[in-house]
Design an enzyme around this catalytic site. Sequence first.
Site, PDB file in Angstrom:
ATOM      1  N   ASP A 134      -5.430  17.272  32.099  1.00 23.71           N
ATOM      2  CA  ASP A 134      -5.357  18.183  33.246  1.00 23.71           C
ATOM      3  C   ASP A 134      -5.409  17.456  34.584  1.00 23.71           C
ATOM      4  O   ASP A 134      -5.689  18.066  35.613  1.00 23.71           O
ATOM      5  CB  ASP A 134      -6.505  19.199  33.175  1.00 23.71           C
ATOM      6  CG  ASP A 134      -7.874  18.522  33.138  1.00 23.71           C
ATOM      7  OD1 ASP A 134      -7.941  17.277  33.214  1.00 23.71           O
ATOM      8  OD2 ASP A 134      -8.894  19.242  33.020  1.00 23.71           O
ATOM      9  N   CYS A 170      -8.392  13.539  33.406  1.00 24.77           N
ATOM     10  CA  CYS A 170      -8.743  12.945  32.118  1.00 24.77           C
ATOM     11  C   CYS A 170      -9.571  11.671  32.243  1.00 24.77           C
ATOM     12  O   CYS A 170     -10.526  11.467  31.493  1.00 24.77           O
ATOM     13  CB  CYS A 170      -7.489  12.700  31.273  1.00 24.77           C
ATOM     14  SG  CYS A 170      -6.271  11.597  32.025  1.00 24.77           S
ATOM     15  N   HIS A 188      -2.315   8.916  29.594  1.00 26.67           N
ATOM     16  CA  HIS A 188      -3.484   9.779  29.388  1.00 26.67           C
ATOM     17  C   HIS A 188      -4.676   8.909  28.985  1.00 26.67           C
ATOM     18  O   HIS A 188      -4.518   7.885  28.318  1.00 26.67           O
ATOM     19  CB  HIS A 188      -3.197  10.803  28.289  1.00 26.67           C
ATOM     20  CG  HIS A 188      -4.361  11.681  27.962  1.00 26.67           C
ATOM     21  ND1 HIS A 188      -4.847  12.631  28.830  1.00 26.67           N
ATOM     22  CD2 HIS A 188      -5.147  11.764  26.853  1.00 26.67           C
ATOM     23  CE1 HIS A 188      -5.871  13.256  28.272  1.00 26.67           C
ATOM     24  NE2 HIS A 188      -6.072  12.740  27.081  1.00 26.67           N
TER      25      HIS A 188
END
Length: 295
Positions: A159, A162, A281
């Site tokens: 989002d 992270c 990520h």
Amino acid sequence: MDEEEEVTGAAAVLKQQQRREKKELQAKIQSMKNSVPKNDKKRRKQLTDDIVKLEAEMEERHEQELEALAKSQPDQTSMDSVVNGVTSLDLESPALCQQSRVSKAQKRRDKKAALEKERDERIAEAEIENLSGARHLENQALTHSLAVRQLQIKQIPSDGHCMYRAIEHQLKEQDNALTLSNLRSQTADYMRQHADDFLPFLTNATTSEMFTEEEFEKYCTETANTPAWGGQLELRALSHILQAPIEVIQADSPLIVIGEEYSSKPITLVYMRHAYGLGEHYNSVEPLVTTSDDG
């Protein structure tokens, strides 16, 4: 409700579901846009490609669902002949009513079974494709690297927060109460106070010139108050703030340690390039759980 009304109702439900999915996708796309800094041209380009792909996949899937529903509709001419053929019969006959109810219920079950079969086939095809995909291979490599250290991945939401959420998780394991909001605001403050250490690494995506003071201040404000994605500069600031080394484990690169000058227990993060549509990520780690541990 006759068969035509039933089909019309099914189409309305499907279209309503598809409209809801489109709204959810738009919300997800907006979140994806917010998570990528506007000055990162490379990731913005990748973001555009990913958005186009997501929209195309949803449009194709929606078309397939509508086609499947159309194929499951009864032939209207046949229905008319059936209706006309029974007009002279006793429509109040219990046997006839029972037969009609059974027929409609069976058709509903058949239609549901056909849709579930199609969905299962799509899932199976996706799983086969993923076995040779970059995401699966990356996950395998990381799982092996972490298992050597008796660790496993702790999934963190994608989002924009992270990296900070992963560090927050690590700190909680060490009984440190710093929150995501604390980490963001302290990171921004540290960067402001040590601007000379960070400004040389920040450039305007349009002019390729080093950030002006105004641009740098905007960058720090976004770091503190928005889901702006964090990277190596923010990790450097956080290692000084926490007085701790930060390890970053990757699938295809050696271990990166930021803040090697500190001797306290390291914070360990997992950097993934192919975890989600945007690629990059951060996840956290936790102790490895084995079958024997569960027993």
